[in-house]
Scaffold this motif. Structure first.
Motif, mmCIF file in Angstrom:
data_model
loop_
_atom_site.group_PDB
_atom_site.id
_atom_site.type_symbol
_atom_site.label_atom_id
_atom_site.label_comp_id
_atom_site.label_asym_id
_atom_site.label_seq_id
_atom_site.Cartn_x
_atom_site.Cartn_y
_atom_site.Cartn_z
ATOM 1 N N THR A 12 0.830 -1.200 0.000
ATOM 2 C CA THR A 12 0.000 0.000 0.000
ATOM 3 C C THR A 12 0.864 1.248 0.000
ATOM 4 O O THR A 12 2.059 1.210 0.319
ATOM 5 C CB THR A 12 -0.909 0.022 1.236
ATOM 6 O OG1 THR A 12 -0.093 0.142 2.419
ATOM 7 C CG2 THR A 12 -1.754 -1.234 1.323
ATOM 8 N N ASP A 15 2.404 1.909 3.455
ATOM 9 C CA ASP A 15 3.548 1.063 3.794
ATOM 10 C C ASP A 15 4.780 1.392 2.955
ATOM 11 O O ASP A 15 5.898 1.055 3.342
ATOM 12 C CB ASP A 15 3.193 -0.412 3.610
ATOM 13 C CG ASP A 15 2.150 -0.881 4.605
ATOM 14 O OD1 ASP A 15 2.148 -0.366 5.733
ATOM 15 O OD2 ASP A 15 1.326 -1.743 4.252
ATOM 16 N N TRP A 41 -4.474 5.850 1.298
ATOM 17 C CA TRP A 41 -3.344 5.226 1.983
ATOM 18 C C TRP A 41 -3.319 3.720 1.764
ATOM 19 O O TRP A 41 -2.253 3.104 1.800
ATOM 20 C CB TRP A 41 -3.405 5.518 3.480
ATOM 21 C CG TRP A 41 -3.377 6.972 3.816
ATOM 22 C CD1 TRP A 41 -2.933 7.994 3.034
ATOM 23 C CD2 TRP A 41 -3.810 7.576 5.031
ATOM 24 N NE1 TRP A 41 -3.067 9.190 3.675
ATOM 25 C CE2 TRP A 41 -3.604 8.968 4.905
ATOM 26 C CE3 TRP A 41 -4.350 7.090 6.213
ATOM 27 C CZ2 TRP A 41 -3.917 9.870 5.923
ATOM 28 C CZ3 TRP A 41 -4.657 7.973 7.223
ATOM 29 C CH2 TRP A 41 -4.446 9.348 7.090
ATOM 30 N N ILE A 42 -4.494 3.120 1.564
ATOM 31 C CA ILE A 42 -4.538 1.659 1.455
ATOM 32 C C ILE A 42 -4.551 1.184 0.005
ATOM 33 O O ILE A 42 -4.660 -0.005 -0.250
ATOM 34 C CB ILE A 42 -5.768 1.092 2.202
ATOM 35 C CG1 ILE A 42 -7.070 1.628 1.603
ATOM 36 C CG2 ILE A 42 -5.686 1.398 3.692
ATOM 37 C CD1 ILE A 42 -8.325 1.024 2.202
ATOM 38 N N ARG A 43 -4.408 2.111 -0.927
ATOM 39 C CA ARG A 43 -4.357 1.722 -2.330
ATOM 40 C C ARG A 43 -2.926 1.390 -2.745
ATOM 41 O O ARG A 43 -1.963 1.774 -2.103
ATOM 42 C CB ARG A 43 -4.901 2.843 -3.215
ATOM 43 C CG ARG A 43 -6.395 3.058 -3.072
ATOM 44 C CD ARG A 43 -6.870 4.199 -3.934
ATOM 45 N NE ARG A 43 -8.305 4.441 -3.752
ATOM 46 C CZ ARG A 43 -8.956 5.485 -4.245
ATOM 47 N NH1 ARG A 43 -8.313 6.378 -4.960
ATOM 48 N NH2 ARG A 43 -10.256 5.631 -4.017
#
Length: 402
Positions: A12, A15, A41-43
């Motif tokens: 992501t 990260d 943020w999680i894409r």
């Protein structure tokens, strides 16, 4: 080169930006680069737009520079070529702020002269058919970064928020009882850049009671007369990170017309928008006892709200679905009313996702006062609180920044 910063494709954005630093450092640099939306943020990197990819690369480059004592200049070639003009100008403003804040050395190559004022360069090198012309501005780097020009703030309507609701990560939530709406526009043309919504507060909130010395305990008439809650703040994605959010809040707080304004912000731990707007950060709201009990019961059933299969479990297991529906119903009942009807209208998958948001929410409580006496009351009682709320009502007034 910023444009060539390698970005991992199998992790992501959150990260990947600052893998060797804390999650708060990663969130801070993402927010500073205009990527303050949790859904981004999680894409994965390839799921971002061109403008979002540039901001993500910029955030990763800056986080890497932080680890180097003698970092080489960052190079950004063909800056703004693939971006529309409003987004290019917003990123220019963000870039100027970051260069000043992080003490970076950045070389930007661009053919767009309209970005010069927003970039605020210390040195400009122009290349043409003759000798290079090098105008120097030795004091520009110490100046405050530019902000979008031609901004005005005026009263709006709920339909103005509805135009922005899809840009907020909590777009499925009912917003509850709305009192006033203000919008930020850019001239010429009156394009909407942001919206802030104020509404009626929930009846009881422990941190509010502590910091106001119990002023509103069992006194609904005074509560309705003296206090409003900031329910939503949404800035258009093109101009996030340009300082417009705190400007919109700061200028509208006195126009609400009440002695106090409060806010519960899930992004309050990493985003300084409400601090910069002049609100006082009081503490973090802990989950209610009933919510902790529901979480414990779900875990006993083998259903973890953070697990990838939680939604499917809520869909196929009646026992899990009952726990989730009861938790969501109680939350609606405490905050905006109509709990039973609203729960009945939601599919099991939507209920599970709504519960996930509740279970993962630990907002920060902020408050603002319109007069000196109100601030003295807050300051006096703020010293007596430990900044935590052991039993609290988590309200739909959660004003997570978007």
């Amino acid at each position: 080169l910023v444009a060539q910063v390698p970005f991992p494709l199998d992790t992501t954005v959150l990260d990947s930006v600052a893998p060797t630093q804390s999650v708060y450092d990663a969130l801070a640099v993402l927010t500073a680069c205009g990527l303050g939306e949790p859904m981004l943020w999680i894409r994965r990197f390839h799921q971002l737009s061109d403008g979002e990819q540039f901001r993500a690369r910029l955030a990763r480059a800056i986080s890497q520079q932080r680890r180097l004592q003698h970092a080489a200049p960052l190079l950004c070639d063909e800056f703004g070529v693939v971006l529309h003009r409003r987004l290019a100008r917003a990123i220019s403003i963000n870039l100027r702020r970051l260069v000043t804040r992080e003490q970076l050395t950045l070389v930007v190559a661009t053919s767009h002269d309209d970005l010069e004022d927003d970039l605020g360069p210390d040195t400009v090198v122009r290349l043409d058919d003759q000798e290079p012309i090098v105008p120097r501005y030795p004091d520009r780097g110490s100046l405050r970064a530019a902000a979008p020009r031609g901004i005005r703030i005026e009263r709006g309507r709920l339909r103005d928020y509805e135009r922005f609701a899809g840009m907020h990560y909590r777009q499925r939530d009912q917003i509850g009882f709305v009192d006033q709406v203000f919008v930020m526009k850019q001239a010429p043309g009156g394009q909407l850049l942001g919206v802030v919504v104020y509404g009626m507060p929930v009846i009881e909130l422990r941190l509010r009671n502590r910091v106001t010395g119990g002023r509103f305990v069992r006194n609904l008439r005074r509560l309705n007369r003296e206090l409003r809650v900031l329910k939503r703040l949404v800035i258009h994605p093109d101009v996030r990170g340009c300082g417009l959010g705190h400007r919109l809040v700061r200028r509208t707080l006195p126009r609400v017309g009440t002695r106090f304004v409060e806010c519960l912000a899930s992004m309050g731990a990493v985003h300084p928008v409400f601090d910069k707007a002049g609100m006082r950060r009081i503490g973090t709201v802990d989950p209610p006892v009933a919510q902790a009990r529901t979480l414990r019961q779900l875990l006993e059933l083998g259903a973890d709200p953070l697990a990838a299969d939680f939604v499917s479990q809520a869909c196929r297991r009646p026992a899990v679905r009952r726990q989730v529906a009861e938790a969501v119903f109680n939350w609606y009942r405490r905050t905006t009313g109509g709990g039973e009807t609203r729960v009945q209208r939601q599919s099991p998958a939507l209920l599970a996702n709504t519960y996930r948001q509740l279970a993962g929410s630990q907002p920060v409580y902020f408050i603002w006062a319109a007069d000196r006496g109100g601030w003295e009351l807050i300051d006096r009682h703020h010293k007596d609180t430990d900044g935590r709320e052991d039993v609290a009502t988590i309200a739909s007034s959660d004003a997570s920044v978007a």
